[in-house]
Design a protein around this motif. Sequence first.
Motif, mmCIF file in Angstrom:
data_model
loop_
_atom_site.group_PDB
_atom_site.id
_atom_site.type_symbol
_atom_site.label_atom_id
_atom_site.label_comp_id
_atom_site.label_asym_id
_atom_site.label_seq_id
_atom_site.Cartn_x
_atom_site.Cartn_y
_atom_site.Cartn_z
ATOM 1 N N THR A 133 -99.411 37.925 75.381
ATOM 2 C CA THR A 133 -100.522 37.114 75.878
ATOM 3 C C THR A 133 -101.851 37.666 75.393
ATOM 4 O O THR A 133 -102.805 36.905 75.195
ATOM 5 N N LEU A 134 -101.922 38.989 75.208
ATOM 6 C CA LEU A 134 -103.156 39.594 74.705
ATOM 7 C C LEU A 134 -103.464 39.092 73.304
ATOM 8 O O LEU A 134 -104.611 38.740 72.991
ATOM 9 N N ALA A 135 -102.446 39.031 72.449
ATOM 10 C CA ALA A 135 -102.661 38.556 71.075
ATOM 11 C C ALA A 135 -103.111 37.101 71.070
ATOM 12 O O ALA A 135 -104.008 36.718 70.310
ATOM 13 N N GLN A 136 -102.512 36.284 71.923
ATOM 14 C CA GLN A 136 -102.882 34.873 71.957
ATOM 15 C C GLN A 136 -104.292 34.663 72.501
ATOM 16 O O GLN A 136 -105.052 33.849 71.990
ATOM 17 N N SER A 137 -104.651 35.422 73.536
ATOM 18 C CA SER A 137 -105.996 35.282 74.099
ATOM 19 C C SER A 137 -107.054 35.790 73.130
ATOM 20 O O SER A 137 -108.135 35.197 73.006
ATOM 21 N N LEU A 138 -106.750 36.872 72.409
ATOM 22 C CA LEU A 138 -107.701 37.383 71.421
ATOM 23 C C LEU A 138 -107.899 36.374 70.292
ATOM 24 O O LEU A 138 -109.024 36.166 69.832
ATOM 25 N N SER A 139 -106.822 35.745 69.839
ATOM 26 C CA SER A 139 -106.942 34.740 68.773
ATOM 27 C C SER A 139 -107.821 33.583 69.214
ATOM 28 O O SER A 139 -108.659 33.099 68.447
ATOM 29 N N GLN A 140 -107.657 33.154 70.467
ATOM 30 C CA GLN A 140 -108.455 32.040 70.967
ATOM 31 C C GLN A 140 -109.921 32.442 71.123
ATOM 32 O O GLN A 140 -110.826 31.657 70.812
ATOM 33 N N ARG A 141 -110.182 33.661 71.584
ATOM 34 C CA ARG A 141 -111.564 34.131 71.720
ATOM 35 C C ARG A 141 -112.235 34.248 70.361
ATOM 36 O O ARG A 141 -113.414 33.907 70.200
ATOM 37 N N LEU A 142 -111.502 34.717 69.371
ATOM 38 C CA LEU A 142 -112.062 34.842 68.026
ATOM 39 C C LEU A 142 -112.375 33.465 67.434
ATOM 40 O O LEU A 142 -113.423 33.271 66.809
ATOM 41 N N LEU A 143 -111.472 32.510 67.631
ATOM 42 C CA LEU A 143 -111.706 31.155 67.132
ATOM 43 C C LEU A 143 -112.930 30.538 67.802
ATOM 44 O O LEU A 143 -113.769 29.909 67.139
ATOM 45 N N SER A 144 -113.046 30.721 69.116
ATOM 46 C CA SER A 144 -114.191 30.183 69.839
ATOM 47 C C SER A 144 -115.496 30.785 69.342
ATOM 48 O O SER A 144 -116.496 30.080 69.157
ATOM 49 N N LEU A 145 -115.497 32.086 69.075
ATOM 50 C CA LEU A 145 -116.713 32.738 68.598
ATOM 51 C C LEU A 145 -117.048 32.306 67.174
ATOM 52 O O LEU A 145 -118.228 32.180 66.822
ATOM 53 N N LEU A 146 -116.049 32.048 66.352
ATOM 54 C CA LEU A 146 -116.300 31.540 65.005
ATOM 55 C C LEU A 146 -117.009 30.188 65.056
ATOM 56 O O LEU A 146 -117.910 29.915 64.261
ATOM 57 N N HIS A 147 -116.618 29.354 65.995
ATOM 58 C CA HIS A 147 -117.246 28.043 66.127
ATOM 59 C C HIS A 147 -118.643 28.154 66.726
ATOM 60 O O HIS A 147 -119.584 27.513 66.239
ATOM 61 N N ILE A 148 -118.792 28.961 67.771
ATOM 62 C CA ILE A 148 -120.096 29.057 68.442
ATOM 63 C C ILE A 148 -121.136 29.709 67.537
ATOM 64 O O ILE A 148 -122.293 29.297 67.496
ATOM 65 N N SER A 149 -120.747 30.746 66.820
ATOM 66 C CA SER A 149 -121.691 31.469 65.965
ATOM 67 C C SER A 149 -122.083 30.679 64.721
ATOM 68 O O SER A 149 -123.090 31.008 64.081
ATOM 69 N N LYS A 150 -121.278 29.650 64.364
ATOM 70 C CA LYS A 150 -121.524 28.897 63.132
ATOM 71 C C LYS A 150 -121.647 29.839 61.945
ATOM 72 O O LYS A 150 -122.508 29.702 61.078
ATOM 73 N N LEU A 151 -120.756 30.824 61.926
ATOM 74 C CA LEU A 151 -120.811 31.881 60.922
ATOM 75 C C LEU A 151 -120.623 31.349 59.505
ATOM 76 O O LEU A 151 -121.316 31.761 58.574
ATOM 77 N N VAL A 152 -119.693 30.429 59.344
ATOM 78 C CA VAL A 152 -119.383 29.882 58.010
ATOM 79 C C VAL A 152 -120.041 28.519 57.886
ATOM 80 O O VAL A 152 -119.931 27.670 58.777
ATOM 81 N N ASP A 153 -120.719 28.301 56.784
ATOM 82 C CA ASP A 153 -121.353 27.021 56.493
ATOM 83 C C ASP A 153 -120.281 26.046 56.011
ATOM 84 O O ASP A 153 -119.654 26.258 54.971
ATOM 85 N N GLY A 154 -120.070 24.978 56.782
ATOM 86 C CA GLY A 154 -119.033 24.025 56.433
ATOM 87 C C GLY A 154 -119.256 23.349 55.090
ATOM 88 O O GLY A 154 -118.304 22.927 54.436
ATOM 89 N N ARG A 155 -120.495 23.250 54.655
ATOM 90 C CA ARG A 155 -120.779 22.613 53.375
ATOM 91 C C ARG A 155 -120.228 23.411 52.204
ATOM 92 O O ARG A 155 -119.930 22.849 51.141
#
Length: 338
Positions: A133-155
Amino acid sequence: MASAPSAISFPPATFAKLSPAPFVLAHLKPTSSSQSSTRPSGRSPSEFRSPTINTGSLTHASGSAVVRIGDTAVVCGVRGEILRASDIPHPYTTSGPGDDGSKEIEELGLLIPNLELSTGCSPAHLPGNAPSTLAQSLSQRLLSLLHISKLVDGRELRIEYQAPQTDDEVPDQPSEVVTKAYWALYIDLLFISLDGNPFDAAWAAIIAALRDVRLPNAWWDPDREAVLCSDRVAESKRLNLRGMPIASTFAVFSTANPQRRREEAEIWVLADPDGFEEEQCAETVTIVVAPKQGGKGGVLRIEKSGGGVVGREEMADLISQAEDRWSGWEQVLLQERQ
């Protein structure tokens, strides 16, 4: 005359196993007033572990990094794959020239993090076990932060095509630019050693690996109706990340118990907790600090789990520590990029 029996004493390792909480307390609250508060590892409560980064470690990945924080070590590999727009059931429609591609990444799922812990990285994660469950929760937190931070420019993940102008078209009116495909980035993380604070290490590995990514030059061939890629490294391109958000995690160690009133409990906030300290702490706080732009800094995200010790005053102090931590990570990441 028989001599008095000697006092029973245990080595520190045995003491830590038999009474872990009193062992931590004995370090944080020394009997002598001349001794400062320390942790079993020898660090002060506000001291972070020094990170090390090595990029380009995986030959067959588009970008990779190995990050080590104390005895926590994680490998991150980023692999780029082409997703044809015609294969998407519900194609994304841009909202205009000001569209930065953030929603595009989220709706199409162009960033796919996957974290693996069951590799014998710690006694709690043995090889062959199902994903924890730790691995799954960490993956979801990382995905959420990738979206919120807008780290990668989709263009930058679009593979576009603009048809050449024909004689029948109106002059000075170029044809429409059409997105024929996208780059989907699979972000795989593997912990080879886990000694606490996996989220900070995993997020730093993602930042370092994405900064190392080089995507081949790709274009749409209308004759073959396919995406072609150049095999020349000189034509490949790096991702231009939007800043450098850094995560800092803190854990709260408290002497509170049912037999003692809450106001009588003693509290210590431990920066960058190791695995032993995490087991003795019921409350954690993770602060993600965005890069400072134009002389201004900002808190991108705050996650709080368990307990009710950290209030507004304590949170302000933790934010200040997280900003200092960001400066240290910036130096390490920029030095590695060079």
